[in-house]
Design a protein around this motif. Structure first.
Motif, short mmCIF file in Angstrom:
data_model
loop_
_atom_site.label_atom_id
_atom_site.label_comp_id
_atom_site.label_asym_id
_atom_site.label_seq_id
_atom_site.Cartn_x
_atom_site.Cartn_y
_atom_site.Cartn_z
N PRO A 121 -10.42 5.19 4.46
CA PRO A 121 -10.09 3.88 5.01
C PRO A 121 -9.76 2.89 3.89
O PRO A 121 -10.39 2.88 2.84
CB PRO A 121 -11.35 3.47 5.76
CG PRO A 121 -12.43 4.34 5.26
CD PRO A 121 -11.80 5.56 4.70
N ALA A 122 -8.75 2.08 4.11
CA ALA A 122 -8.35 1.08 3.14
C ALA A 122 -8.91 -0.27 3.53
O ALA A 122 -8.85 -0.67 4.69
CB ALA A 122 -6.83 1.02 3.06
N ALA A 123 -9.48 -0.98 2.59
CA ALA A 123 -10.01 -2.31 2.85
C ALA A 123 -8.89 -3.34 2.75
O ALA A 123 -7.90 -3.14 2.05
CB ALA A 123 -11.10 -2.62 1.83
N GLY A 124 -9.06 -4.43 3.44
CA GLY A 124 -8.07 -5.50 3.38
C GLY A 124 -7.84 -6.13 4.73
O GLY A 124 -8.46 -5.75 5.73
N PRO A 125 -6.93 -7.10 4.78
CA PRO A 125 -6.66 -7.75 6.05
C PRO A 125 -6.08 -6.77 7.06
O PRO A 125 -5.19 -6.00 6.76
CB PRO A 125 -5.63 -8.83 5.70
CG PRO A 125 -5.50 -8.84 4.22
CD PRO A 125 -6.17 -7.64 3.69
N TRP A 180 -9.52 -3.19 9.95
CA TRP A 180 -10.28 -2.77 11.13
C TRP A 180 -9.35 -2.38 12.25
O TRP A 180 -9.59 -1.47 13.02
CB TRP A 180 -11.25 -3.87 11.57
CG TRP A 180 -10.55 -5.11 12.04
CD1 TRP A 180 -10.13 -6.17 11.29
CD2 TRP A 180 -10.14 -5.40 13.38
NE1 TRP A 180 -9.51 -7.10 12.06
CE2 TRP A 180 -9.50 -6.66 13.37
CE3 TRP A 180 -10.26 -4.73 14.59
CZ2 TRP A 180 -8.98 -7.24 14.51
CZ3 TRP A 180 -9.76 -5.32 15.73
CH2 TRP A 180 -9.11 -6.57 15.68
N ARG A 181 -8.23 -3.06 12.38
CA ARG A 181 -7.25 -2.74 13.42
C ARG A 181 -6.55 -1.43 13.10
O ARG A 181 -6.33 -0.60 13.97
CB ARG A 181 -6.25 -3.88 13.54
CG ARG A 181 -5.33 -3.76 14.74
CD ARG A 181 -4.44 -4.97 14.89
NE ARG A 181 -5.23 -6.16 15.25
CZ ARG A 181 -5.13 -7.35 14.62
NH1 ARG A 181 -4.28 -7.51 13.63
NH2 ARG A 181 -5.86 -8.36 14.97
N ALA A 182 -6.18 -1.23 11.83
CA ALA A 182 -5.48 -0.02 11.42
C ALA A 182 -6.37 1.22 11.51
O ALA A 182 -5.88 2.33 11.63
CB ALA A 182 -4.95 -0.18 10.01
N SER A 183 -7.68 1.03 11.45
CA SER A 183 -8.58 2.18 11.47
C SER A 183 -8.55 2.90 12.81
O SER A 183 -8.87 4.07 12.88
CB SER A 183 -10.01 1.74 11.13
OG SER A 183 -10.52 0.93 12.16
N GLY A 184 -8.16 2.20 13.87
CA GLY A 184 -8.10 2.83 15.18
C GLY A 184 -6.75 3.43 15.51
O GLY A 184 -6.60 4.10 16.52
#
Length: 70
Positions: free
Chosen positions: A56-60, A63-67
């Motif tokens: 997983p990449a942190a940043g703005p 959380w949305r991209a993780s799904g």
């Protein structure tokens, strides 16, 4: 080191045959090379559903991209 030269010698006391056997056994075990640990098998239950490279990449918006599907 010649063949006649002992590997070790008892300097003091009179050990019994059992004591000498224990000493030789301890020295033999101590001088043996350590075995490599067996690889641990990971069950299918413990493995993640994502591939190993998908961290997983942190940043703005992370959380949305993780799904989202990859």
């Amino acid at each position: 080191m010649s063949a006649e030269e002992p590997l070790f010698r008892i300097v003091r006391g009179v050990p019994t045959a059992e004591e000498l056997a224990a000493l030789v056994g301890a020295i033999a075990v101590r001088t043996r090379p350590a075995a490599a640990p067996a690889p641990v098998a990971v069950s299918a239950w413990a493995r993640s559903g994502r591939p190993a490279g998908a961290t997983p990449a942190a940043g703005p918006g992370a959380w949305r991209a993780s799904g989202l599907p990859r």
